[in-house]
Design a protein around this motif. Structure first.
Motif, PDB file in Angstrom:
ATOM      1  N   ILE A  12      -0.458 -20.674   3.545  1.00  0.00           N
ATOM      2  CA  ILE A  12      -0.454 -19.223   3.755  1.00  0.00           C
ATOM      3  C   ILE A  12      -0.215 -18.498   2.439  1.00  0.00           C
ATOM      4  CG2 ILE A  12       0.790 -17.323   4.863  1.00  0.00           C
ATOM      5  CD1 ILE A  12       1.322 -19.361   7.198  1.00  0.00           C
ATOM      6  N   LEU A  13       0.765 -18.967   1.667  1.00  0.00           N
ATOM      7  CA  LEU A  13       1.062 -18.348   0.376  1.00  0.00           C
ATOM      8  C   LEU A  13      -0.147 -18.423  -0.547  1.00  0.00           C
ATOM      9  CD1 LEU A  13       3.044 -16.983  -1.556  1.00  0.00           C
ATOM     10  CD2 LEU A  13       3.879 -19.261  -2.179  1.00  0.00           C
ATOM     11  N   ASP A  14      -0.771 -19.586  -0.628  1.00  0.00           N
ATOM     12  CA  ASP A  14      -1.952 -19.747  -1.482  1.00  0.00           C
ATOM     13  C   ASP A  14      -3.074 -18.805  -1.050  1.00  0.00           C
ATOM     14  OD1 ASP A  14      -0.674 -21.680  -2.986  1.00  0.00           O
ATOM     15  OD2 ASP A  14      -1.636 -23.372  -1.950  1.00  0.00           O
ATOM     16  N   PHE A  15      -3.272 -18.678   0.261  1.00  0.00           N
ATOM     17  CA  PHE A  15      -4.304 -17.778   0.779  1.00  0.00           C
ATOM     18  C   PHE A  15      -4.053 -16.346   0.324  1.00  0.00           C
ATOM     19  CE2 PHE A  15      -5.474 -14.667   4.023  1.00  0.00           C
ATOM     20  CZ  PHE A  15      -6.850 -14.840   4.068  1.00  0.00           C
ATOM     21  N   PHE A  16      -2.816 -15.869   0.525  1.00  0.00           N
ATOM     22  CA  PHE A  16      -2.511 -14.486   0.155  1.00  0.00           C
ATOM     23  C   PHE A  16      -2.569 -14.272  -1.352  1.00  0.00           C
ATOM     24  CE2 PHE A  16      -0.770 -14.121   4.474  1.00  0.00           C
ATOM     25  CZ  PHE A  16      -1.410 -12.964   4.851  1.00  0.00           C
ATOM     26  N   LEU A  17      -2.113 -15.235  -2.124  1.00  0.00           N
ATOM     27  CA  LEU A  17      -2.190 -15.088  -3.578  1.00  0.00           C
ATOM     28  C   LEU A  17      -3.643 -15.025  -4.032  1.00  0.00           C
ATOM     29  CD1 LEU A  17       0.636 -17.467  -4.844  1.00  0.00           C
ATOM     30  CD2 LEU A  17       0.622 -14.965  -4.872  1.00  0.00           C
ATOM     31  N   GLU A  18      -4.494 -15.858  -3.424  1.00  0.00           N
ATOM     32  CA  GLU A  18      -5.908 -15.879  -3.800  1.00  0.00           C
ATOM     33  C   GLU A  18      -6.625 -14.607  -3.374  1.00  0.00           C
ATOM     34  OE1 GLU A  18      -9.926 -18.148  -2.374  1.00  0.00           O
ATOM     35  OE2 GLU A  18      -8.109 -19.372  -2.543  1.00  0.00           O
ATOM     36  N   LYS A  19      -6.371 -14.155  -2.155  1.00  0.00           N
ATOM     37  CA  LYS A  19      -7.107 -13.010  -1.618  1.00  0.00           C
ATOM     38  C   LYS A  19      -6.528 -11.664  -2.041  1.00  0.00           C
ATOM     39  CE  LYS A  19      -9.987 -15.525   0.655  1.00  0.00           C
ATOM     40  NZ  LYS A  19     -11.365 -15.658   0.225  1.00  0.00           N
ATOM     41  N   LEU A  20      -5.210 -11.576  -2.205  1.00  0.00           N
ATOM     42  CA  LEU A  20      -4.581 -10.286  -2.490  1.00  0.00           C
ATOM     43  C   LEU A  20      -3.976 -10.183  -3.884  1.00  0.00           C
ATOM     44  CD1 LEU A  20      -2.706  -9.707   0.889  1.00  0.00           C
ATOM     45  CD2 LEU A  20      -4.875  -8.726   0.150  1.00  0.00           C
ATOM     46  N   GLY A  21      -3.697 -11.307  -4.503  1.00  0.00           N
ATOM     47  CA  GLY A  21      -3.004 -11.296  -5.789  1.00  0.00           C
ATOM     48  C   GLY A  21      -3.682 -10.432  -6.840  1.00  0.00           C
ATOM     49  N   GLY A  22      -4.974 -10.621  -7.021  1.00  0.00           N
ATOM     50  CA  GLY A  22      -5.708  -9.850  -8.025  1.00  0.00           C
ATOM     51  C   GLY A  22      -5.747  -8.366  -7.709  1.00  0.00           C
ATOM     52  N   LEU A  23      -5.919  -8.041  -6.427  1.00  0.00           N
ATOM     53  CA  LEU A  23      -5.950  -6.631  -6.022  1.00  0.00           C
ATOM     54  C   LEU A  23      -4.608  -5.960  -6.292  1.00  0.00           C
ATOM     55  CD1 LEU A  23      -7.817  -6.989  -2.610  1.00  0.00           C
ATOM     56  CD2 LEU A  23      -8.724  -6.018  -4.721  1.00  0.00           C
ATOM     57  N   ILE A  24      -3.531  -6.635  -5.940  1.00  0.00           N
ATOM     58  CA  ILE A  24      -2.200  -6.070  -6.159  1.00  0.00           C
ATOM     59  C   ILE A  24      -1.917  -5.940  -7.651  1.00  0.00           C
ATOM     60  CG2 ILE A  24       0.279  -6.523  -5.864  1.00  0.00           C
ATOM     61  CD1 ILE A  24      -0.523  -7.804  -3.128  1.00  0.00           C
ATOM     62  N   TYR A  25      -2.307  -6.932  -8.426  1.00  0.00           N
ATOM     63  CA  TYR A  25      -2.118  -6.903  -9.880  1.00  0.00           C
ATOM     64  C   TYR A  25      -2.853  -5.706 -10.489  1.00  0.00           C
ATOM     65  CZ  TYR A  25      -2.406  -8.392 -14.748  1.00  0.00           C
ATOM     66  OH  TYR A  25      -2.339  -8.444 -16.116  1.00  0.00           O
ATOM     67  N   ASN A  26      -4.113  -5.536 -10.096  1.00  0.00           N
ATOM     68  CA  ASN A  26      -4.897  -4.419 -10.635  1.00  0.00           C
ATOM     69  C   ASN A  26      -4.331  -3.079 -10.207  1.00  0.00           C
ATOM     70  OD1 ASN A  26      -6.642  -6.094 -12.013  1.00  0.00           O
ATOM     71  ND2 ASN A  26      -8.160  -6.129 -10.378  1.00  0.00           N
ATOM     72  N   LYS A  27      -3.847  -2.975  -8.975  1.00  0.00           N
ATOM     73  CA  LYS A  27      -3.233  -1.731  -8.507  1.00  0.00           C
ATOM     74  C   LYS A  27      -1.987  -1.423  -9.338  1.00  0.00           C
ATOM     75  CE  LYS A  27      -2.251   1.709  -5.752  1.00  0.00           C
ATOM     76  NZ  LYS A  27      -2.348   2.977  -6.409  1.00  0.00           N
ATOM     77  N   ALA A  28      -1.202  -2.439  -9.646  1.00  0.00           N
ATOM     78  CA  ALA A  28      -0.014  -2.236 -10.477  1.00  0.00           C
ATOM     79  C   ALA A  28      -0.407  -1.739 -11.862  1.00  0.00           C
ATOM     80  CB  ALA A  28       0.793  -3.531 -10.577  1.00  0.00           C
ATOM     81  N   LEU A  29      -1.489  -2.286 -12.427  1.00  0.00           N
ATOM     82  CA  LEU A  29      -1.963  -1.816 -13.730  1.00  0.00           C
ATOM     83  C   LEU A  29      -2.423  -0.361 -13.651  1.00  0.00           C
ATOM     84  CD1 LEU A  29      -3.980  -4.819 -15.188  1.00  0.00           C
ATOM     85  CD2 LEU A  29      -1.750  -3.969 -15.915  1.00  0.00           C
ATOM     86  N   ASP A  30      -3.130  -0.013 -12.578  1.00  0.00           N
ATOM     87  CA  ASP A  30      -3.560   1.384 -12.399  1.00  0.00           C
ATOM     88  C   ASP A  30      -2.356   2.318 -12.314  1.00  0.00           C
ATOM     89  OD1 ASP A  30      -6.205   0.600 -12.399  1.00  0.00           O
ATOM     90  OD2 ASP A  30      -6.410   0.662 -10.209  1.00  0.00           O
ATOM     91  N   ASP A  31      -1.341   1.917 -11.557  1.00  0.00           N
ATOM     92  CA  ASP A  31      -0.126   2.725 -11.438  1.00  0.00           C
ATOM     93  C   ASP A  31       0.569   2.865 -12.786  1.00  0.00           C
ATOM     94  OD1 ASP A  31      -0.664   2.970  -8.752  1.00  0.00           O
ATOM     95  OD2 ASP A  31       0.908   1.580  -8.091  1.00  0.00           O
ATOM     96  N   ALA A  32       0.611   1.784 -13.557  1.00  0.00           N
ATOM     97  CA  ALA A  32       1.238   1.829 -14.877  1.00  0.00           C
ATOM     98  C   ALA A  32       0.455   2.757 -15.810  1.00  0.00           C
ATOM     99  CB  ALA A  32       1.326   0.425 -15.475  1.00  0.00           C
ATOM    100  N   ARG A  33      -0.865   2.726 -15.716  1.00  0.00           N
ATOM    101  CA  ARG A  33      -1.693   3.613 -16.546  1.00  0.00           C
ATOM    102  C   ARG A  33      -1.407   5.072 -16.227  1.00  0.00           C
ATOM    103  NH1 ARG A  33      -7.486   2.199 -16.040  1.00  0.00           N
ATOM    104  NH2 ARG A  33      -7.130   0.899 -17.859  1.00  0.00           N
ATOM    105  N   ILE A  34      -1.297   5.403 -14.940  1.00  0.00           N
ATOM    106  CA  ILE A  34      -1.005   6.782 -14.538  1.00  0.00           C
ATOM    107  C   ILE A  34       0.369   7.188 -15.046  1.00  0.00           C
ATOM    108  CG2 ILE A  34      -0.512   8.245 -12.538  1.00  0.00           C
ATOM    109  CD1 ILE A  34      -2.747   6.601 -11.072  1.00  0.00           C
ATOM    110  N   TRP A  35       1.365   6.324 -14.878  1.00  0.00           N
ATOM    111  CA  TRP A  35       2.723   6.625 -15.346  1.00  0.00           C
ATOM    112  C   TRP A  35       2.726   6.839 -16.857  1.00  0.00           C
ATOM    113  CZ3 TRP A  35       5.793   4.103 -18.891  1.00  0.00           C
ATOM    114  CH2 TRP A  35       7.121   4.546 -18.980  1.00  0.00           C
ATOM    115  N   PHE A  36       2.057   5.941 -17.588  1.00  0.00           N
ATOM    116  CA  PHE A  36       2.029   6.041 -19.047  1.00  0.00           C
ATOM    117  C   PHE A  36       1.323   7.323 -19.486  1.00  0.00           C
ATOM    118  CE2 PHE A  36       0.304   5.020 -23.269  1.00  0.00           C
ATOM    119  CZ  PHE A  36       1.484   4.696 -23.916  1.00  0.00           C
ATOM    120  N   SER A  37       0.242   7.681 -18.806  1.00  0.00           N
ATOM    121  CA  SER A  37      -0.487   8.901 -19.147  1.00  0.00           C
ATOM    122  C   SER A  37       0.393  10.135 -18.970  1.00  0.00           C
ATOM    123  CB  SER A  37      -1.736   9.008 -18.271  1.00  0.00           C
ATOM    124  OG  SER A  37      -2.407  10.212 -18.530  1.00  0.00           O
ATOM    125  N   LYS A  38       1.162  10.158 -17.872  1.00  0.00           N
ATOM    126  CA  LYS A  38       2.070  11.288 -17.645  1.00  0.00           C
ATOM    127  C   LYS A  38       3.144  11.345 -18.716  1.00  0.00           C
ATOM    128  CE  LYS A  38       1.404  11.561 -12.673  1.00  0.00           C
ATOM    129  NZ  LYS A  38       2.016  11.346 -11.347  1.00  0.00           N
TER     130      LYS A  38
END
Length: 81
Positions: free
Chosen positions: A37-63
């Motif tokens: 189950i963990l491997d499934f979620f890391l494979e399917k959601l890990g990249g999406l969550i990582y990219n969302k965190a980067l997007d959030d960091a970019r917005i914070w840094f821009s502000k």
């Protein structure tokens, strides 16, 4: 994208998955099922969550840069020529 977990992080997540299934679904799952189950979620959601965190960091840094630019402008002394 492969997300690497430390052995301690993986162990904790596996225990949390087992606890979740026990309390929420009244099912007892073993370590192998929890790992799958963990491997499934890391494979399917890990990249999406990582990219969302980067997007959030970019917005914070821009502000923060906007605030820094405003602060700089307030410090700038205008001199008449």
């Amino acid at each position: 994208m492969k997300i690497n977990l430390s052995p301690e992080e993986k162990k904790l997540l596996l225990q949390e998955l087992q606890t979740f299934f026990y309390h929420e679904r009244e099912e007892t799952i073993g370590v192998i099922a929890a790992e799958n189950i963990l491997d499934f979620f890391l494979e399917k959601l890990g990249g999406l969550i990582y990219n969302k965190a980067l997007d959030d960091a970019r917005i914070w840094f821009s502000k923060r840069m906007d605030v820094l630019e405003t602060d700089y402008d307030l410090l700038y002394k205008y001199v008449e020529k």
